[in-house]
Design a protein around this motif. Structure first.
Motif, PDB file in Angstrom:
ATOM      1  N   GLY A 143       0.796  -1.224   0.000  1.00 58.59           N
ATOM      2  CA  GLY A 143       0.000   0.000   0.000  1.00 58.59           C
ATOM      3  C   GLY A 143       0.822   1.265   0.000  1.00 58.59           C
ATOM      4  N   ASN A 144       2.131   1.146   0.309  1.00 60.48           N
ATOM      5  CA  ASN A 144       3.004   2.321   0.343  1.00 60.48           C
ATOM      6  C   ASN A 144       3.658   2.610  -0.994  1.00 60.48           C
ATOM      7  OD1 ASN A 144       2.560   2.624   3.155  1.00 60.48           O
ATOM      8  ND2 ASN A 144       4.139   1.099   3.600  1.00 60.48           N
ATOM      9  N   PHE A 145       3.441   1.749  -1.980  1.00 60.74           N
ATOM     10  CA  PHE A 145       4.057   1.922  -3.295  1.00 60.74           C
ATOM     11  C   PHE A 145       3.056   2.524  -4.277  1.00 60.74           C
ATOM     12  CE2 PHE A 145       6.527  -1.358  -1.267  1.00 60.74           C
ATOM     13  CZ  PHE A 145       7.824  -1.165  -1.720  1.00 60.74           C
ATOM     14  N   ASN A 146       3.502   3.541  -5.008  1.00 62.04           N
ATOM     15  CA  ASN A 146       2.659   4.011  -6.099  1.00 62.04           C
ATOM     16  C   ASN A 146       3.065   3.301  -7.379  1.00 62.04           C
ATOM     17  OD1 ASN A 146       4.923   5.352  -7.251  1.00 62.04           O
ATOM     18  ND2 ASN A 146       4.519   7.171  -5.998  1.00 62.04           N
ATOM     19  N   TYR A 147       2.366   3.577  -8.443  1.00 65.13           N
ATOM     20  CA  TYR A 147       2.583   2.819  -9.681  1.00 65.13           C
ATOM     21  C   TYR A 147       4.020   2.945 -10.174  1.00 65.13           C
ATOM     22  CZ  TYR A 147       1.037   0.555 -13.977  1.00 65.13           C
ATOM     23  OH  TYR A 147       0.862  -0.337 -15.008  1.00 65.13           O
ATOM     24  N   GLN A 148       4.599   4.165 -10.040  1.00 62.83           N
ATOM     25  CA  GLN A 148       5.943   4.395 -10.536  1.00 62.83           C
ATOM     26  C   GLN A 148       6.995   3.655  -9.712  1.00 62.83           C
ATOM     27  OE1 GLN A 148       3.594   6.847 -10.225  1.00 62.83           O
ATOM     28  NE2 GLN A 148       3.245   6.791 -12.450  1.00 62.83           N
ATOM     29  N   ASN A 149       6.679   3.352  -8.450  1.00 61.87           N
ATOM     30  CA  ASN A 149       7.631   2.645  -7.589  1.00 61.87           C
ATOM     31  C   ASN A 149       7.764   1.170  -7.937  1.00 61.87           C
ATOM     32  OD1 ASN A 149       6.360   4.468  -4.740  1.00 61.87           O
ATOM     33  ND2 ASN A 149       8.075   4.994  -6.082  1.00 61.87           N
ATOM     34  N   LEU A 150       6.901   0.667  -8.773  1.00 65.95           N
ATOM     35  CA  LEU A 150       6.876  -0.769  -9.037  1.00 65.95           C
ATOM     36  C   LEU A 150       7.989  -1.226  -9.973  1.00 65.95           C
ATOM     37  CD1 LEU A 150       3.033  -1.334  -9.473  1.00 65.95           C
ATOM     38  CD2 LEU A 150       4.404  -1.485  -7.397  1.00 65.95           C
TER      39      LEU A 150
END
Length: 369
Positions: A143-150
């Protein structure tokens, strides 16, 4: 939609991790469910229009499953969405289910449908179970990751398609390997706006009997959820009050604290409730005993038998508990001569600590005639 209701009802009778429907057609249907709060005796289905926040499809339908009496027992939404920003991933088609209190309940795929990883490889049994466990964890770090962090920051978007794109090593422990976008998308669908839509729909249907059913849940999330919404009802039957007081003897420190924190002050106007609260004093964790005293001290008129009992037990108390007990009695010293007499007598107690604390307390109390 009326002609579809019998199908929905058949799908929603849960047994363990599968539904009746999937047990009958396991070769076609993939589904995983946790234990619901309430028996899934579905008699009706209500369609609720919700905002998705999307541009192309800003509205969607949340299905509310109801008992014959009209109480909600679970919810689901039919999902059909992209999981990659460039459209190169396989379309995600899945039915997501929420428990009546908004927690994750499960997911189900249509017959012949499946979830896939990189190169459109289907999930295996272990990966479905892993995904189910991730979705059931409301505190998952995903839940702490946004799409770009993936994806790794140094990965060039050009020439690398969404199916084979490398995954950020930081997110790997929290996703199904090879299905980072699917895992991320489903988790955020479960714990996003739809969860709040579910909670609001259940709140609108709250009644005393329904609230009691939620308080009786074996799931601690459900009990917290129900405790937080007691204030939404003006009438609380005896069974509800008894259940909440019963939480004070629970093995969970946090649940005891929460129950003490949300106890409606108006309950204390009833001396019988005061007695029940006082009876729970001995089983409450030591660190929370002052909180019980504080609650008793907020009531306009405290039962005299409780005041006398507190006074007699002062010599057995120490630290914050003793301080809270004396403050609880403070407003009654001038009105209750017998209590005052017993407190004054403790100045000569053979325990120096008790004698000192009593003397200090009496010096701080307004002049007593």
């Amino acid at each position: 939609m009326r002609f579809l209701k019998p199908i929905f009802i058949m799908l929603l009778v849960f047994y363990g991790v599968t539904s009746t429907f999937s047990q009958q057609r396991q070769e076609d249907t993939i589904c995983y469910f946790t234990t619901p709060t309430l028996p899934q005796n579905v008699a009706d289905v209500n369609s609720i229009l919700i905002d998705t926040g999307g541009v192309s499809a800003p509205k969607d339908t949340l299905f509310q499953l109801l008992t014959a009496g009209g109480d909600p027992i679970s919810y689901y939404r039919k999902i059909s969405t992209e999981v990659c920003f460039d459209g190169s991933c396989r379309l995600l088609r899945v039915d997501l289910y929420w428990n009546v209190t908004g927690r994750y309940l499960g997911f189900e795929l249509s017959p012949k449908e499946f979830l896939s990883k990189a190169e459109h490889e289907p999930f295996n049994e272990q990966e479905y179970q892993q995904l189910h466990a991730i979705l059931a964890d409301s505190l998952s770090p995903i839940g702490n990751f946004n799409y770009q962090n993936l994806i790794p920051q140094n990965s060039a978007a050009e020439g690398v398609d969404a199916v084979t794109r490398p995954t950020s090593k930081d997110v790997l422990p929290f996703v199904v390997k090879g299905a980072v976008f699917t895992t991320h998308k489903m988790w955020n669908l479960v714990y996003g706006q739809v969860q709040r839509d579910v909670e609001h729909a259940t709140e609108a249907a709250l009644n005393p009997g329904f609230l009691l059913d939620l308080l009786n849940s074996d799931d601690i999330w459900d009990r917290y959820w129900a405790l937080d919404r007691m204030h939404m009802l003006s009438d609380h039957p005896l069974q509800v009050k008894d259940k909440v007081v019963g939480f004070l003897c629970d093995s969970s420190y946090n649940l005891v604290l929460h129950a003490l924190t949300v106890l409606p002050k108006e309950w204390g106007e009833d001396s019988s409730f005061q007695q029940k609260l006082w009876l729970a004093f001995d089983c409450v964790p030591a660190a929370l005993k002052p909180k019980v005293m504080e609650n008793l001290g907020t009531y306009k008129k405290l039962d005299r038998s409780i005041m006398l009992d507190i006074t007699d037990r002062l010599p057995t108390m120490y630290g914050p508990v003793l301080t809270a007990a004396l403050q609880c009695l403070r407003n009654y010293l001038q009105k209750e001569p017998e209590i005052l007499r017993r407190v004054i007598a403790l100045q000569d107690h053979n325990n120096p600590y008790i004698a000192k604390q009593i003397k200090k307390f009496l010096q701080e109390v307004p002049t007593i005639d």
